[in-house]
Design a protein around this motif. Structure first.
Motif: not given
Length: 523
Positions: A304, A342-344, A297-298, A349, A10, A301
């Motif tokens: 991921v 993109k996050d949830k 992603g992050n 991001l 982030t 999660d």
């Protein structure tokens, strides 16, 4: 000076830390030297009690530690457990169960009959103060191995974590402090390269460094001035060799995981995949298909699979290697660029994300074929014969690890024996670094020395030979040289080492007479 801990997914600042003033590093090393005087005299049982407590604290706080690893390092939360917490707890267990036996003094009987009246021992003594300098890619696992080995052997430790993962370094420090390790036995310094340089040049007796080959060479040069021993685990360009008799589905999954776990930021990751020409096309097809399915992603999660690159500097190295390869004719089959997933919640991001790349048509003029990438790039190269691929794999200046994929046991053994590397795995990759009993380290520009296993413990001690003689009335080899003594020595050589049994028998009577006859002319 302030140091910012940043979430690479982030780019949010997690915390700001005060760095250790450079002029205080030397004082920290002096205090550690003082602490060593008492710590080195503690029993192995006392040290193991503290180690057990540290392990218990890590286990109890594993969820907190795993989350912190993902926040500061970026790797998927599952990998924070499977590739950090899991093997670290195993390292603790190995030392707790084996260190006492490994460090126990050993009685040694000489091969030479003339020395049989002596009592000989090998003792394993601590070196003093050990500097442990670790990188950001595995901020818990990589420093823990040398830290534990050093402490259990009776050394004091000064630990410098990477500036990119200082919070995890501080968490390690807190665990050992809470476990009850005495003041100044386990120390930490926080900062950038200047702090690391000050540590290398302080009052330390050993340096254990994991990081780039360039920095490792500088550390070795500085250490040679004292001189003090160093253990260097440096860069790698680890080959994966895939023969035509493999299960393509299995081997392609191995290639994808071996190259892209921790976003390729693994010392022993698959950096080049050599595939036999008979299965080259179907193998690539499978690898590309599986790579495209990876979820980026992050890392918090749980679904991921690929997190961000840890820092902007490393991201630029990866981007530069891709651009260089493309400019020289390489073909990117998938990925190979920075992305903003993109996050949830659907928010973009803005971290250091890089789409895993599969590349063909590469050649040895390209940076990604010569230099360690340390990122999610997988070049795949065609080969025709066993001899050719061995030559390809050994052409690298590095030799950290390698893997061989085949169902032919005899071929596997032949290839393993010819690969110049610190480790070679057959039908597996990467995971040996998580095995506490597997010694890890490299050859060539990948460094020297070992961590893990009993060899990692021996890396932290002075192997001291001790010999006691309270019986021998005089020594045959002392001064008082004459023709009779010369004849006795010759007979001893003949008796012990002659390939002829007859010659041995002939030399025995004269040797027996002169061996026990006291020479009054001895000095």
């Amino acid at each position: 000076m302030k140091l910012r801990s940043v979430n690479p997914a982030t780019l949010e600042v997690i915390s700001e830390l005060e760095t250790t003033p450079v002029d205080e590093v030397f004082e920290i090393s002096k205090k550690a030297q003082e602490a060593f005087k008492k710590w080195s005299s503690t029993t192995i049982d006392d040290r193991l009690k503290l180690l057990k407590k540290a392990k218990e604290i890590l286990y109890e706080t594993k969820d907190e530690v795993a989350k912190l690893i993902t926040l500061e390092n970026g790797k998927p939360i599952l990998e924070s457990y499977s590739m950090e917490i899991f093997p670290t707890l195993d390292l603790f267990d190995f030392h707790i169960k084996n260190a006492k036996k490994v460090l126990k003094p050993r009685k040694v009987r000489s091969q030479i009959p003339l020395f049989w009246l002596k009592r000989n021992y090998i003792h394993f003594e601590p070196l003093g103060v050990v500097a442990v300098i670790s990188p950001w890619n595995y901020p818990l696992l990589l420093p823990i191995a040398p830290i534990i080995s050093a402490l259990v052997a009776g050394n004091c430790v000064i630990f410098k974590p990477s500036e990119y993962t200082s919070l995890i370094g501080l968490k390690i420090y807190e665990i050992f402090k809470e476990a009850g390790f005495p003041e100044n036995v386990f120390n930490i310094v926080i900062g950038f390269g200047d702090v690391g340089e000050a540590l290398v040049n302080s009052e330390v007796d050993k340096i254990s460094f994991t990081g780039s080959t360039k920095t490792g060479r500088i550390i070795m040069q500085n250490a040679s001035k004292k001189p003090i021993p160093v253990t260097l685990e440096l860069g790698g360009k680890d080959p994966m060799i895939v023969f035509d008799d493999v299960d393509i589905d299995l081997a392609s999954s191995a290639a994808v995981w071996g190259a892209f776990a921790n976003a390729g930021q693994t010392c022993v990751s698959v950096e080049i995949c050599y595939v036999h020409e008979k299965i080259f096309e179907p193998f690539i097809e499978k690898v590309v298909e599986k790579t495209k399915k990876l979820k980026i992603g992050n890392g918090l999660d749980p679904d991921v699979e690929i997190g961000p690159i840890n820092n902007e500097k490393q991201l630029k190295i990866i981007e530069n290697q891709i651009q260089d390869a493309i400019s020289k004719g390489a073909k990117v089959l998938t990925g190979g660029k920075r992305i903003f997933p993109k996050d949830k919640e659907g928010n973009e991001l803005r971290g250091y994300f890089f789409e895993p790349a599969v590349i063909t048509d590469v050649n040895n003029s390209m940076l990604l074929m010569k230099e360690e990438t340390f990122g999610p790039i997988l070049p795949i190269v065609r080969f025709k014969s066993e001899e050719e691929v061995i030559e390809m794999a050994n052409s690298s200046e590095y030799g950290l690890s390698a893997s061989v994929w085949t169902r032919d046991k005899k071929r596997a053994q032949r290839v393993v024996e010819k690969i110049k590397s610190g480790s070679v795995l057959v039908n597996e990759c990467v995971v040996h670094y998580g095995d506490a009993k597997a010694p890890c380290g490299g050859v060539k520009s990948s460094g020297f020395g070992r961590v893990h296993s009993e060899l990692g413990i021996y890396d932290m001690v002075n192997v001291k030979f001790e010999s006691f003689d309270f019986i021998s009335p005089y020594r045959l080899w002392w001064f008082g040289y004459d023709a009779k003594l010369l004849e006795t020595i010759k007979n001893a050589i003949n008796f012990l080492y002659s390939p002829s049994f007859v010659q041995r028998l002939k030399s025995a009577p004269s040797l027996a007479i002169n061996l026990f006859r006291k020479n009054e002319s001895k000095v």
